[in-house]
Design a protein around this motif. Structure first.
Motif, PDB file in Angstrom:
ATOM      1  N   GLN A  56      -7.546  -2.242 -11.828  1.00  0.00           N
ATOM      2  CA  GLN A  56      -7.556  -1.445 -10.604  1.00  0.00           C
ATOM      3  C   GLN A  56      -7.295   0.028 -10.886  1.00  0.00           C
ATOM      4  O   GLN A  56      -7.812   0.906 -10.192  1.00  0.00           O
ATOM      5  CB  GLN A  56      -6.498  -2.009  -9.661  1.00  0.00           C
ATOM      6  CG  GLN A  56      -6.521  -1.455  -8.259  1.00  0.00           C
ATOM      7  CD  GLN A  56      -5.432  -2.088  -7.414  1.00  0.00           C
ATOM      8  OE1 GLN A  56      -4.292  -2.214  -7.857  1.00  0.00           O
ATOM      9  NE2 GLN A  56      -5.782  -2.505  -6.212  1.00  0.00           N
TER      10      GLN A  56
ATOM     11  N   ASN B 206       1.250  -3.979   7.823  1.00  0.00           N
ATOM     12  CA  ASN B 206       0.789  -4.817   6.710  1.00  0.00           C
ATOM     13  C   ASN B 206       1.916  -5.222   5.769  1.00  0.00           C
ATOM     14  O   ASN B 206       1.668  -5.678   4.657  1.00  0.00           O
ATOM     15  CB  ASN B 206      -0.299  -4.095   5.916  1.00  0.00           C
ATOM     16  CG  ASN B 206       0.224  -2.859   5.213  1.00  0.00           C
ATOM     17  OD1 ASN B 206       1.090  -2.158   5.746  1.00  0.00           O
ATOM     18  ND2 ASN B 206      -0.297  -2.549   4.030  1.00  0.00           N
TER      19      ASN B 206
ATOM     20  N   THR C 259       0.812  -1.223   0.000  1.00  0.00           N
ATOM     21  CA  THR C 259       0.000   0.000   0.000  1.00  0.00           C
ATOM     22  C   THR C 259       0.844   1.271   0.000  1.00  0.00           C
ATOM     23  O   THR C 259       0.289   2.371  -0.031  1.00  0.00           O
ATOM     24  CB  THR C 259      -0.925   0.033   1.223  1.00  0.00           C
ATOM     25  OG1 THR C 259      -0.128  -0.068   2.410  1.00  0.00           O
ATOM     26  CG2 THR C 259      -1.919  -1.105   1.178  1.00  0.00           C
TER      27      THR C 259
ATOM     28  N   PRO D 165     -10.054   3.946  -5.390  1.00  0.00           N
ATOM     29  CA  PRO D 165     -11.444   3.864  -4.937  1.00  0.00           C
ATOM     30  C   PRO D 165     -12.234   2.834  -5.738  1.00  0.00           C
ATOM     31  O   PRO D 165     -12.014   2.657  -6.942  1.00  0.00           O
ATOM     32  CB  PRO D 165     -11.981   5.279  -5.182  1.00  0.00           C
ATOM     33  CG  PRO D 165     -11.118   5.826  -6.285  1.00  0.00           C
ATOM     34  CD  PRO D 165      -9.763   5.227  -6.054  1.00  0.00           C
ATOM     35  N   LEU D 166     -13.135   2.155  -5.067  1.00  0.00           N
ATOM     36  CA  LEU D 166     -13.979   1.190  -5.770  1.00  0.00           C
ATOM     37  C   LEU D 166     -15.021   1.903  -6.621  1.00  0.00           C
ATOM     38  O   LEU D 166     -15.434   1.383  -7.667  1.00  0.00           O
ATOM     39  CB  LEU D 166     -14.655   0.267  -4.744  1.00  0.00           C
ATOM     40  CG  LEU D 166     -13.698  -0.596  -3.919  1.00  0.00           C
ATOM     41  CD1 LEU D 166     -14.465  -1.379  -2.868  1.00  0.00           C
ATOM     42  CD2 LEU D 166     -12.896  -1.531  -4.817  1.00  0.00           C
TER      43      LEU D 166
ATOM     44  N   GLY E 220      -5.333   1.925  -2.440  1.00  0.00           N
ATOM     45  CA  GLY E 220      -5.518   3.363  -2.600  1.00  0.00           C
ATOM     46  C   GLY E 220      -6.405   3.754  -3.763  1.00  0.00           C
ATOM     47  O   GLY E 220      -6.652   4.949  -3.978  1.00  0.00           O
TER      48      GLY E 220
ATOM     49  N   LYS F 105      -6.345   4.654   6.883  1.00  0.00           N
ATOM     50  CA  LYS F 105      -6.791   3.388   6.311  1.00  0.00           C
ATOM     51  C   LYS F 105      -6.716   3.456   4.790  1.00  0.00           C
ATOM     52  O   LYS F 105      -7.316   4.339   4.172  1.00  0.00           O
ATOM     53  CB  LYS F 105      -8.213   3.068   6.760  1.00  0.00           C
ATOM     54  CG  LYS F 105      -8.298   2.716   8.242  1.00  0.00           C
ATOM     55  CD  LYS F 105      -9.715   2.381   8.652  1.00  0.00           C
ATOM     56  CE  LYS F 105      -9.772   1.841  10.078  1.00  0.00           C
ATOM     57  NZ  LYS F 105      -9.109   2.707  11.057  1.00  0.00           N
ATOM     58  N   ILE F 106      -5.973   2.513   4.209  1.00  0.00           N
ATOM     59  CA  ILE F 106      -5.820   2.450   2.757  1.00  0.00           C
ATOM     60  C   ILE F 106      -6.470   1.170   2.267  1.00  0.00           C
ATOM     61  O   ILE F 106      -6.041   0.066   2.609  1.00  0.00           O
ATOM     62  CB  ILE F 106      -4.331   2.468   2.343  1.00  0.00           C
ATOM     63  CG1 ILE F 106      -3.633   3.700   2.922  1.00  0.00           C
ATOM     64  CG2 ILE F 106      -4.195   2.418   0.820  1.00  0.00           C
ATOM     65  CD1 ILE F 106      -4.197   5.018   2.441  1.00  0.00           C
ATOM     66  N   GLU F 107      -7.508   1.296   1.469  1.00  0.00           N
ATOM     67  CA  GLU F 107      -8.206   0.140   0.926  1.00  0.00           C
ATOM     68  C   GLU F 107      -7.939   0.016  -0.566  1.00  0.00           C
ATOM     69  O   GLU F 107      -7.758   1.024  -1.269  1.00  0.00           O
ATOM     70  CB  GLU F 107      -9.713   0.265   1.181  1.00  0.00           C
ATOM     71  CG  GLU F 107     -10.068   0.302   2.679  1.00  0.00           C
ATOM     72  CD  GLU F 107     -11.548   0.468   2.920  1.00  0.00           C
ATOM     73  OE1 GLU F 107     -12.273   0.805   1.956  1.00  0.00           O
ATOM     74  OE2 GLU F 107     -11.984   0.268   4.064  1.00  0.00           O
ATOM     75  N   ASN F 108      -7.907  -1.224  -1.049  1.00  0.00           N
ATOM     76  CA  ASN F 108      -7.738  -1.494  -2.475  1.00  0.00           C
ATOM     77  C   ASN F 108      -6.505  -0.797  -3.046  1.00  0.00           C
ATOM     78  O   ASN F 108      -6.538  -0.230  -4.139  1.00  0.00           O
ATOM     79  CB  ASN F 108      -9.000  -1.077  -3.249  1.00  0.00           C
ATOM     80  CG  ASN F 108      -9.051  -1.675  -4.646  1.00  0.00           C
ATOM     81  OD1 ASN F 108      -8.656  -2.817  -4.857  1.00  0.00           O
ATOM     82  ND2 ASN F 108      -9.512  -0.885  -5.601  1.00  0.00           N
TER      83      ASN F 108
END
Length: 437
Positions: free
Chosen positions: A201, A120, A50, A181-182, A179, A174-177
């Motif tokens: 992605q 992580n 990430t 966005p979905l 960074g 918090k970093i999801e995917n």
């Protein structure tokens, strides 16, 4: 895949060499603690998925503040950043009249910060973190009474706990995917950014809300605003077309030296310590050469971390304010559909150049710390087999970092020049922080 395997093997070797070096017979100094943790963190940044450049800059910001506050708490000549950095409240105080060991305090603070900031990272990184903690904890405790060690460790960990609690509210915790966005709706119109990668992605831009994060020393994310880029136009006489034509022609006619410059400053995520890590490495090398004290290390690492973190917040605020397309999109559409840049185009809007903003900020801080016209040699990529580069000053290096993005075919000139201006403004905010009473 073979090249990736070689890089992974090299990473594992470096991580283990750092963490499993022979223990010292004498107690480790506070400056040794800082240097060893930063060297390990620069390797962790390379291989923690990430850790894109904005995310890496945030970690360097909090790590630097942690090291500085750990030392400042025991030195009456130093001024805390509490009340100077946005939202940082007074930190835990040492008990009056009771002894603490500075190296133990610092080791406990940095080890607990690194473990949480890089929680992580992969199995090799986790082993290196564990071993570095054990190794340095043993080295700083040599010859000290157990109760002094325990008290100093507990205090160092309390500093980290306070700072990381502060970090949780900045918008970037918090970093999801990775960074991306979905859900994200692209702006319509020919001037706006569109994906330049076939990777699924990356059909959404990286960290579009990063510019809304709470900055460190900047008042707000757009405290160093930029004028708009040249107006979009496909007219051959327009300023925008001429900027695109410059990129097109320069990339087609690069000299070997210009190619070397583009490669040296590429600093791709997962293949390097990232652009902010590059400037951290420059600062560490100079501190090491000057045999700097622990306080000097902590002061500079805090200032560099803060300014680099703020640079990415300020830059990202502008990027998504103007949402400008990349050169490869415009050039293929308007000038030559077969043209390709020599560097991979990053998956987010073009204006301004992130390399330029963060390099201008770092150069401003380093110049204030070491002085004008400070000549140095940059050895950041020596282990990557890239030749070292020498510079007459920090601004000489920053300007080369900026123009490298034009050579690479991924930025227009306005993004580079105005990014450097933005970095100078952001760096000045960090220089204004007080560290001495």
């Amino acid at each position: 895949m073979k090249a990736v395997g070689k890089r992974l093997a090299a990473f594992c070797f470096i991580m283990m060499a750092l963490a499993f070096a022979p223990a010292q017979a004498a107690p480790a100094s506070a400056e040794t603690v800082i240097r060893d943790w930063y060297r390990l963190v620069l390797e962790l940044v390379r291989h923690t998925p990430t850790y894109s450049p904005p995310v890496a800059s945030r970690a360097f910001g909090y790590l630097g503040v942690t090291a500085y506050e750990a030392l400042a708490s025991g030195d009456r000549t130093l001024t805390s950043f509490a009340g100077q950095l946005n939202g940082l409240t007074p930190l835990p105080q040492r008990k009056a009249g009771i002894a603490y060991d500075e190296a133990v305090v610092l080791q406990a603070a940095l080890s607990s910060a690194a473990r949480q900031l890089f929680g992580n990272t992969g199995p090799t990184g986790q082993r290196a973190l564990k071993r570095m903690t054990e190794k340095l904890a043993a080295e700083v405790a040599v010859g000290l009474a157990p109760e002094l060690v325990a008290r100093s460790q507990a205090y160092g960990e309390s500093i980290t706990a306070h700072i990381l609690a502060w970090s949780e509210g900045d918008g970037g915790a918090k970093i999801e995917n990775m960074g991306f966005p979905l859900e994200f709706v692209l702006n319509e119109g020919p001037s706006h950014w569109v994906p330049t990668s076939l990777i699924n992605q990356q059909q959404k831009p990286l960290l579009p809300k990063w510019g809304e994060n709470r900055p460190f020393a900047l008042e707000i994310g757009n405290a160093c605003p930029l004028p708009p880029p040249p107006a979009y136009s496909e007219d051959k006489g327009s300023a925008f077309y001429q900027e695109a034509l410059e990129v097109y022609e320069r990339v087609k006619n690069l000299t070997p030296e210009e190619r070397a410059v583009a490669r040296f400053w590429s600093d791709d995520p997962m293949l390097s310590p990232t652009p902010p890590g590059h400037w951290i490495a420059i600062g560490l090398k100079i501190l090491d050469e000057r045999k700097a004290s622990a306080v000097e290390h902590a002061d500079l690492m805090a200032r560099l971390g803060v300014t680099l973190a703020d640079a990415f917040i300020g830059c990202w605020h502008s990027k998504f304010e103007y949402d400008l397309l990349r050169p490869v999109t415009y050039i293929k559409r308007v000038i030559d559909p077969k043209w390709e840049p020599i560097l991979i185009t990053p998956p987010f809007p073009e204006y301004p150049s992130g390399h330029s903003t963060q390099s201008g900020a770092a150069a401003t801080v380093l110049t204030a710390f070491f002085g004008e016209n400070f000549a140095f040699t940059d050895e950041t990529h020596a282990k990557d087999k890239l030749p070292n580069r020498s510079f007459k000053s920090f601004w000489h290096a920053a300007e080369e970092a900026g123009i490298s993005r034009l050579y690479g075919g991924i930025h227009f000139r306005a993004a580079i020049e105005r990014g450097l201006d933005q970095g100078r403004c952001i760096g000045a905010k960090t220089v204004a922080l007080r560290t001495r009473g």
